[in-house]
Write an enzyme that holds these catalytic residues in place. Structure first.
Site, PDB file in Angstrom:
ATOM      1  N   GLU A  46     -13.033  35.251   4.123  1.00 51.33           N
ATOM      2  CA  GLU A  46     -13.090  36.703   4.343  1.00 51.33           C
ATOM      3  C   GLU A  46     -11.676  37.204   4.616  1.00 51.33           C
ATOM      4  O   GLU A  46     -10.708  36.518   4.307  1.00 51.33           O
ATOM      5  CB  GLU A  46     -14.059  36.973   5.499  1.00 51.33           C
ATOM      6  CG  GLU A  46     -13.738  36.209   6.764  1.00 51.33           C
ATOM      7  CD  GLU A  46     -13.974  37.043   8.001  1.00 51.33           C
ATOM      8  OE1 GLU A  46     -13.901  38.273   7.929  1.00 51.33           O
ATOM      9  OE2 GLU A  46     -14.221  36.452   9.068  1.00 51.33           O
ATOM     10  N   HIS A  84      -1.732  41.717   5.922  1.00 51.59           N
ATOM     11  CA  HIS A  84      -1.812  41.669   7.378  1.00 51.59           C
ATOM     12  C   HIS A  84      -0.666  40.867   7.979  1.00 51.59           C
ATOM     13  O   HIS A  84      -0.120  39.963   7.344  1.00 51.59           O
ATOM     14  CB  HIS A  84      -3.157  41.056   7.798  1.00 51.59           C
ATOM     15  CG  HIS A  84      -4.325  41.954   7.494  1.00 51.59           C
ATOM     16  ND1 HIS A  84      -4.404  43.260   7.949  1.00 51.59           N
ATOM     17  CD2 HIS A  84      -5.463  41.752   6.775  1.00 51.59           C
ATOM     18  CE1 HIS A  84      -5.537  43.804   7.533  1.00 51.59           C
ATOM     19  NE2 HIS A  84      -6.189  42.916   6.806  1.00 51.59           N
ATOM     20  N   CYS A  97      -9.826  60.994 -20.196  1.00 49.63           N
ATOM     21  CA  CYS A  97      -9.321  59.910 -21.051  1.00 49.63           C
ATOM     22  C   CYS A  97     -10.349  58.829 -21.396  1.00 49.63           C
ATOM     23  O   CYS A  97     -10.124  58.021 -22.293  1.00 49.63           O
ATOM     24  CB  CYS A  97      -8.108  59.248 -20.412  1.00 49.63           C
ATOM     25  SG  CYS A  97      -8.444  58.486 -18.822  1.00 49.63           S
TER      26      CYS A  97
END
Ligand SMILES: Cc1cc2nc3c(=O)[nH]c(=O)nc-3n(C[C@H](O)[C@H](O)[C@H](O)COP(=O)(O)OP(=O)(O)OC[C@H]3O[C@@H](n4cnc5c(N)ncnc54)[C@H](O)[C@@H]3O)c2cc1C
Length: 486
Positions: free
Chosen positions: A344, A52, A449
């Site tokens: 957060e 950000h 895989c």
């Protein structure tokens, strides 16, 4: 004799690992106690992966300050630690007068926060940047970017480990006591660990650890966000993340390109109190697709390859208002305990500045001696697919395991899987291999895989089939044979 650590860090996510790495610059004996079997099974591996710009947070807040700092330093960090980071920019797209006013306010706030490279752009410029977008104008943040959250977290942890930090997985801290000499004793299922300093970087568990330290009263709520991952076919249609104009508390459902060429759609924001449920209901996927299509109408069901979700630990006051990051030492209650609460978003962007801030608090109370052997450089596993033909041929000559492709979708070779199985942190799960190599992350999601990789873990690490785990403790790949020769 009991072993005494200088610092024990509770939680090995991106923040705990950044703290371990930054603390290893000093002559400290450091341990990381992580309850899961790897470093990015919780929030650090379950997010948008956006670096950000720092414009979305209140001026003067730690979120704003540490995010701007994290954004500025991400390029250098990515070079030192060899993880993928692309400074691709990002747009916040609007179409009404009210949107325009919010974007102008966001730019003013961003500039006050020290975020640079923010500009309002018209429809023509917006469509030059992202041709497929729907919108009349946008705020363009030149310095926003995207990061591979798995390798970023792993890189920090591996570098911390290379500089002396011990990692202990499957070590959930269940109790904390402090003796008369001020030494902390941390109880885990595998014994008691002693330390002079404790760091609470337990993410969603921050409230619980805070309580154990005696620092009571933090109210943590979860905000759960779901995502859909789209096939790489869609990657070229989205050169940068596209966000709607944000509200005060929520960034809105966005579409984001990833460093490996997928597109992710999300997140919604549902308030939750169960921090262990990561399911993604169909109606939420429908809602995400419908909302995001208003911004970027390239979403087709046939391109969905997986969903996932993450939960933000939000610290709220008694009125439910979301609070800033809390990074504190409460000398009166828990001396020499660094308590991180409510980390957060933008915790991914800000992890290293958060670590440096925490160490700053420690340095106010104790002289820290620089570690003369600290090496900031870590090299990851080279991605065969991203090398030139000449480099690929050279590698195959040196090591024929590069000539065998195990994961066809992401073209991951046997040599890369082997390097991941023998990773420095000793992680031995399927998800550990996946996050380190991108095997099982392609269109077929491991259909081709997965079994071969499980077999390689068995062979390389001498494990029985029933001992191979997917990600979490007890998530066994096999429970026994359906048919057996007698
Ligand atoms: C939906 C969503 C989108 C996001 N998008 C972005 C974004 O684009 N950009 C950005 O900058 N940020 C973003 N974030 C925020 C970012 O992901 C987090 O701030 C960051 O990952 C927090 O890291 P952490 O190390 O504090 O937490 P975690 O990664 O959760 O690590 C904490 C660790 O502590 C361990 N733990 C917990 N309790 C104990 C215990 N008792 N004993 C031992 N170990 C314990 C856990 O197992 C966990 O591994 C997003 C988050 C979410 C949920």
């Amino acid at each position: 004799m009991k072993q005494l650590y200088d610092v024990l860090i509770i939680g090995g996510g991106v923040v705990g690992s950044a703290i371990a790495r930054e603390m290893s610059r000093y002559t400290l004996k450091i341990g990381v106690l992580e309850k899961n079997l790897d470093v990015c099974y919780e929030t650090s591996g379950r997010n948008s992966g956006v670096v950000h710009g720092g414009f979305a947070y209140d001026t003067g807040s730690l979120k704003a300050r540490l995010c701007v700092e994290g954004n500025k330093n991400m390029g250098q960090l990515a070079e030192e630690l060899d993880f993928k980071f692309i400074r691709c920019g990002k747009v916040l797209v609007g179409s009404t007068e009210e949107d325009m006013e919010t974007l102008r306010r966001t730019i003013r706030q961003g500039e006050a926060n020290g975020a640079s490279g923010l500009e309002l752009i018209d429809s023509k410029r917006l469509h030059e940047l992202v041709p497929a977008v729907v919108g009349e104008f946008a705020m363009f943040s030149h310095n926003s970017g995207i990061v591979d959250p798995f390798n970023y977290t792993i890189a920090l942890a591996e570098n911390a480990h290379a500089n002396g930090a011990d990692y202990f997985f499957d070590h959930e801290v269940t109790a904390i006591e402090r003796d008369a000499d001020g030494i902390y004793a941390l109880t885990t299922p595998h014994g008691i660990f002693h330390t002079r300093w404790v760091v609470n970087s337990a993410g969603l568990g921050c409230g619980r650890i805070s309580d154990m330290l005696g620092i009571k009263g933090y109210k943590i709520i979860g905000s759960k966000g779901d995502y859909i991952i789209l096939d790489k076919r869609t990657g070229p249609l989205l050169p940068m993340p596209v966000y709607p104009v944000p509200s005060n508390t929520y960034m809105g459902i966005h579409v984001t390109n990833t460093t490996d060429g997928n597109v992710i759609i999300g997140p919604n924001a549902d308030m939750v109190f169960d921090f262990t449920y990561y399911g993604v209901p169909q109606e939420n996927m429908d809602y995400l697709a419908e909302s995001a299509s208003n911004l970027w109408p390239c979403i087709r069901r046939q391109d969905y390859i997986r969903n996932y979700s993450g939960i933000l630990p939000k610290w709220v006051d008694d009125n439910g208002a979301i609070q800033d990051f809390k990074i504190e030492i409460r000398d009166d209650i828990a001396p020499r305990a660094i308590n991180l609460v409510g980390i957060e978003s933008p915790g991914l962007t800000a992890a290293v500045p958060i670590a440096r801030y925490a160490i700053g608090l420690m340095a106010e109370r104790e002289k820290l001696e620089p570690n003369p052997d600290f090496n900031p450089v870590r090299r990851g596993i080279p991605r065969f697919e991203e090398l030139t033909k000449e480099e690929q041929n050279q590698l195959i000559l040196e090591d024929p395991d590069y000539g065998e492709v195990i994961c066809r979708c992401e073209k991951v070779t046997r040599a890369e899987i082997l390097a991941a199985i023998h990773n420095p942190l000793g992680v031995d799960t399927m998800a550990g291999i996946k996050y380190r190599t991108r095997s099982m992350m392609g269109r077929c999601q491991g259909g081709y895989c997965q079994m071969r990789i499980a077999q390689m873990i068995e062979e390389e690490l001498g494990r029985k089939e029933t001992e191979v785990q997917y990600a979490r403790k007890g998530s066994r790949m096999f429970f026994g044979k359906v048919r057996q020769e007698v």
